[in-house]
Design an enzyme around this catalytic site. Structure first.
Site, PDB file in Angstrom:
ATOM      1  N   CYS A 159     -38.184   0.782  34.982  1.00  0.00           N
ATOM      2  CA  CYS A 159     -37.787   0.271  36.295  1.00  0.00           C
ATOM      3  C   CYS A 159     -39.039   0.106  37.142  1.00  0.00           C
ATOM      4  CB  CYS A 159     -36.823   1.261  36.948  1.00  0.00           C
ATOM      5  SG  CYS A 159     -36.290   0.767  38.591  1.00  0.00           S
ATOM      6  N   LEU A 160     -39.125  -1.020  37.855  1.00  0.00           N
ATOM      7  CA  LEU A 160     -40.297  -1.268  38.702  1.00  0.00           C
ATOM      8  C   LEU A 160     -40.428  -0.212  39.793  1.00  0.00           C
ATOM      9  CD1 LEU A 160     -39.935  -5.142  39.163  1.00  0.00           C
ATOM     10  CD2 LEU A 160     -41.548  -3.945  37.671  1.00  0.00           C
TER      11      LEU A 160
ATOM     12  N   GLN B 286     -34.577  -2.443  46.222  1.00  0.00           N
ATOM     13  CA  GLN B 286     -35.952  -2.211  45.780  1.00  0.00           C
ATOM     14  C   GLN B 286     -36.986  -2.870  46.683  1.00  0.00           C
ATOM     15  OE1 GLN B 286     -34.964  -3.390  41.516  1.00  0.00           O
ATOM     16  NE2 GLN B 286     -36.531  -1.830  41.202  1.00  0.00           N
TER      17      GLN B 286
ATOM     18  N   GLY C 279     -35.538  -7.982  36.249  1.00  0.00           N
ATOM     19  CA  GLY C 279     -34.444  -7.850  37.204  1.00  0.00           C
ATOM     20  C   GLY C 279     -34.924  -7.119  38.443  1.00  0.00           C
TER      21      GLY C 279
ATOM     22  N   HIS D 256     -28.590  -0.059  41.027  1.00  0.00           N
ATOM     23  CA  HIS D 256     -29.492   0.025  42.186  1.00  0.00           C
ATOM     24  C   HIS D 256     -28.717  -0.197  43.485  1.00  0.00           C
ATOM     25  CE1 HIS D 256     -33.583   0.587  40.812  1.00  0.00           C
ATOM     26  NE2 HIS D 256     -33.505  -0.394  39.920  1.00  0.00           N
TER      27      HIS D 256
ATOM     28  N   HIS E  27     -28.091  -2.254  35.131  1.00  0.00           N
ATOM     29  CA  HIS E  27     -29.201  -1.509  35.747  1.00  0.00           C
ATOM     30  C   HIS E  27     -29.355  -1.929  37.217  1.00  0.00           C
ATOM     31  CE1 HIS E  27     -33.514   0.144  35.569  1.00  0.00           C
ATOM     32  NE2 HIS E  27     -33.493  -0.571  36.681  1.00  0.00           N
ATOM     33  N   GLU E  28     -29.308  -3.249  37.462  1.00  0.00           N
ATOM     34  CA  GLU E  28     -29.506  -3.747  38.832  1.00  0.00           C
ATOM     35  C   GLU E  28     -28.301  -3.435  39.730  1.00  0.00           C
ATOM     36  OE1 GLU E  28     -32.440  -4.361  39.398  1.00  0.00           O
ATOM     37  OE2 GLU E  28     -33.067  -4.733  37.332  1.00  0.00           O
TER      38      GLU E  28
END
Ligand code: NI
Length: 185
Positions: free
Chosen positions: A95-96, A51, A46, A141, A137-138
């Protein structure tokens, strides 16, 4: 399509609230395509527009590599909104934007999300388990929230050294990043 650099923890853009997309322009479509390319490059499941440094309410999801979820084709959600939540469960997340940090987070187990698809049509999806988790989660963000925000002070302390490294830009990942150290004060 282009692989965009991913902003890492400490970058202000990750703490800002993304704005709703008002109309589907070529720029939005380009953004979505680039997000898919970036997500693939980083082996993520995701990605949120914050991001990649863009404050628009767009997320991309690809869970097709996960056992049992192969049938869910990669898709993007524009202006996603959680309209229902049920039950909760706790599993480990990463998380990236916070490379190498993993920890358990409690989230709703089943959710209903309203969004616009890439044709800008209104859609609703009911999702459970991992798919629900990725979406939550996204969507976090887009509101400037990272999964590490849910950790207790004790657990955050456990990750403090790693987080400081991330802030200093001492990161080794196989995808391009913009770290807090790259951003002029
Ligand atoms: Ni993330």
């Amino acid at each position: 399509m282009a692989v965009l650099p991913i902003y890492t923890d400490g970058s202000p853009v990750l703490r800002k609230k993304a704005l709703p997309v008002k109309q589907l322009t070529d720029d939005v479509i380009q953004l979505i395509m680039d997000m898919f390319e970036t997500m693939r490059k980083a082996s993520g499941i995701g990605l949120a527009a914050n991001q990649v440094g863009v404050l628009q309410r767009v997320i991309s999801i690809d869970v097709s590599e996960i056992e049992g979820l192969e049938n869910i084709k990669p898709f993007a959600l524009i202006n996603p909104e959680v309209i229902d939540k049920k039950d909760s469960w706790t599993i480990e997340e990463g998380c990236l934007s916070v490379p190498d940090v993993r920890d358990e987070v409690e989230r709703a187990k089943t959710i209903k999300v309203r969004f616009k698809d890439t044709g800008f049509h209104d859609r609703e999806i009911e999702a459970g388990d991992l798919l629900a988790r990725v979406m939550l989660h996204e969507i976090d963000h887009l509101n400037g929230i990272l999964f590490i925000d849910y950790l207790t002070p004790e657990k955050r302390k456990m990750h403090a050294e790693l987080l400081q490294k991330i802030h200093r830009g001492e990161i080794e990942v196989n995808y391009p990043v913009v770290t807090a150290a790259d951003i002029p004060l």
